[in-house]
Design an enzyme around this catalytic site. Structure first.
Site, PDB file in Angstrom:
ATOM      1  N   SER A 250       0.842  -1.188   0.000  1.00 40.07           N
ATOM      2  CA  SER A 250       0.000   0.000   0.000  1.00 40.07           C
ATOM      3  C   SER A 250       0.881   1.242   0.000  1.00 40.07           C
ATOM      4  O   SER A 250       2.107   1.148   0.015  1.00 40.07           O
ATOM      5  CB  SER A 250      -0.908   0.004   1.222  1.00 40.07           C
ATOM      6  N   LYS A 251       0.237   2.385  -0.017  1.00 37.79           N
ATOM      7  CA  LYS A 251       0.986   3.647  -0.153  1.00 37.79           C
ATOM      8  C   LYS A 251       2.084   3.809   0.883  1.00 37.79           C
ATOM      9  O   LYS A 251       3.123   4.385   0.609  1.00 37.79           O
ATOM     10  CB  LYS A 251       0.050   4.860  -0.047  1.00 37.79           C
ATOM     11  N   ARG A 252       1.821   3.282   2.073  1.00 41.02           N
ATOM     12  CA  ARG A 252       2.839   3.518   3.097  1.00 41.02           C
ATOM     13  C   ARG A 252       4.132   2.749   2.837  1.00 41.02           C
ATOM     14  O   ARG A 252       5.137   2.963   3.482  1.00 41.02           O
ATOM     15  CB  ARG A 252       2.281   3.226   4.492  1.00 41.02           C
ATOM     16  N   GLY A 254       5.570   2.995  -0.003  1.00 39.90           N
ATOM     17  CA  GLY A 254       6.189   3.704  -1.117  1.00 39.90           C
ATOM     18  C   GLY A 254       5.206   3.734  -2.262  1.00 39.90           C
ATOM     19  O   GLY A 254       4.015   3.547  -2.072  1.00 39.90           O
TER      20      GLY A 254
END
Length: 480
Positions: A250-252, A254
């Site tokens: 997921s976005k966290r 990267g």
RNA sequence: GUCCCCGUCGUCUAGCCGGCCUAGGACAUCGCCCUUUCACGGCGGUAACACGGGUUCAAAUCCCGUCGGGGACGCCA
């Protein structure tokens, strides 16, 4: 359940335009593409936009851009499910008439309340088939009277459904675990399960290659195929891509959008190579050393569903960077140039591009040291423009000494007088100057490197000088 | 919670129809060499069969359990 005609292989990539093309989707697309190209089949691109509220044209465009960047082309489509609603309605009618589906008048609120109740009791909720017993005539009368209703599939209540998966093998599900899922929403829009099956049948898809998150949905879809007496495709579920903490990417972790990797200076071929090897290892021929760098044709030639792993894979950025380095080093300058030009544009530097050959020579000189396309616009800026910054740390380390600076200016003067400016001559002049003044040649070399490139790190100094040309070399030395 | 899947170095993996495995490769990491810097390259090192029971002369490889991770359980896809 007859085997698909091997001469008529057709696969599809079917993203939902509710977000950009992410790395998992890109790999699914890649595997479909590789499979189609390997077997001479066709790849269909189908946009699954039945969730109108969450889909957007911008996302569709983003997905197409991502696929093109990766060099994945398709043979048919893009088709849009929202333009194929008649098909889904006619199939659902057929299912209704054959008794495989029924109208359900339970409202969303009622369903939600029952789910809540079950949760409270610690039970798993499964639609209890409340409306299944309503006789068709009665259901039709209520529907015609304007009562809001959805259409559900009447799933078999006993027995098992066995998925024969090309990567996971045989996976069995008890039919009693499967509820009467919704086919048509009360607004008439089809749900995913209905639309995929309708399209896969209608488009004659022979192999469904998709993410493993769909494995548990597969029995539902198989039930629809069976109810329709349609030939079953081969299913191949590919394991998921995880972040470094092994949770879903997921976005966290990267960037998850493939376009972010273009913006980060990654060469598309390198990204594709990296992605292909995430969950797939080609069989090495006996005696052959395992190789990991594959260009298109080789990758296609080696691709096979059997060699796809069953366990999830962690996205390893360090390895991506290694692939990127290898590709930049191996690619001909002419192939690199367009990618580098994009970097220049992004960095707002405007090199003189009239001499393409000269540019390519310089790129060839630099590419062995590049790790990222950004390097050509940042640490290598001095090779392409006079507007470059000098790294303060490098200046402090190698140009702080006034004596060195004075000698470099003198070196510039000596160079100015040279008739032939080549590597040998430039080196000889520098070493002579060092000897004349009893200073180590290394001190002048290090200082000159900083003066010429702004960096403490660069290719061989005298090659740099030749690459820059006499005029620029002299000018930069005199300005030190 | 229920169902399904997975579990070899930090990461991707080879091996998994049992012996050829003192578990191989690649990335990362560490050291040495090369060297005008850095990179490349060369050489070498550290590092894994999740755990517990079986079966067997022999198990990473077969069976069972445990634990761990993931996925699915929507009128999302």
């Amino acid at each position: 359940m007859s085997a698909p005609d091997p001469n008529n292989i057709k696969v599809r990539f079917a993203p939902s335009p509710t977000g950009y093309l992410h790395v998992g989707g890109a790999r699914t697309a890649l595997f479909n593409w590789l499979f189609a190209r390997r077997l001479g089949g066709a790849l269909v691109l189908r946009i699954e936009d039945t969730d109108v509220a969450r889909s957007s044209d911008e996302m569709v465009e983003g997905i197409l851009t991502g696929l093109r960047w990766l060099g994945i082309d398709w043979d048919e489509g893009p088709f849009f499910q929202n333009q194929r609603l008649d098909l889904y309605r006619s199939v659902s009618d057929k299912l209704l008439r054959s008794g495989h589906a029924y109208y359900c008048f339970c409202t969303k609120d009622e369903l939600e309340a029952r789910r809540e109740l079950a949760r409270g009791d610690g039970r798993q909720y499964k639609y209890e088939g409340t409306c299944r017993g309503i006789v068709p005539g009665e259901a039709l009368r209520r529907k015609d009277a304007g009562e809001s209703c959805a259409m559900r599939f009447a799933a078999p209540q006993d027995g098992t459904t066995r998925v024969e998966d090309a990567v996971f093998g045989q996976v069995e599900f008890a039919n009693m675990e499967i509820e009467d899922f919704v086919l048509l929403r009360s607004d008439g829009q089809p749900t995913y399960h209905l639309s995929v099956v309708c399209d896969d049948i209608d488009m004659a898809i022979t192999h469904v290659i998709r993410g493993a998150d769909h494995l548990s949905n597969t029995p539902k879809q198989m039930m629809i195929y069976q109810a329709l007496a349609a030939p079953m495709p081969v299913f191949a579920h590919v394991p998921l891509i995880l972040g470094t903490d092994k949770s879903r990417l997921s976005k966290r972790h990267g960037a998850t959008s493939v376009m972010a990797y273009r913006d980060e200076g990654i060469v598309p071929q390198a990204f594709r190579n990296f992605l292909a090897l995430l969950g797939w290892t080609p069989k090495a021929s006996p005696g052959e050393k395992a190789v990991e760098i594959f260009r298109d044709q080789e990758m296609i030639a080696k691709f096979s569903l059997e060699d796809i792993s069953r366990s999830n894979a962690v996205f390893d950025r360090a390895k991506l960077d290694w692939f990127n380095t290898e590709y930049i080093r191996a690619m001909p300058a002419a192939e690199l140039l367009p990618l580098i030009e994009q970097e220049w544009a992004a960095a707002r530097i405007q090199p003189d591009t009239s001499d393409r050959n000269g540019l390519c020579t310089t790129i060839d000189l630099l590419k062995a040291r590049a790790r990222n396309l950004h390097d050509f616009a940042v640490s290598f800026a001095a090779f392409f423009t006079d507007e470059f910054a000098i790294d303060p740390a490098a200046r402090e380390k190698f140009l702080a000494d006034e004596k060195v600076r004075g000698l470099l200016r003198e070196l510039g003067q000596r160079y100015a007088g040279l008739r032939e400016f080549d590597e040998g001559g430039a080196e000889a002049a520098l070493r002579q100057l060092a000897a004349d003044h009893d200073i180590k040649a290394g001190a002048l070399i290090n200082g000159a490197r900083v003066a010429l490139t702004g960096q403490a790190v660069a290719p061989s100094l005298f090659a740099v000088m030749v690459s820059l040309g006499k005029e620029r070399t002299v000018r930069r030395l005199l300005a030190v």
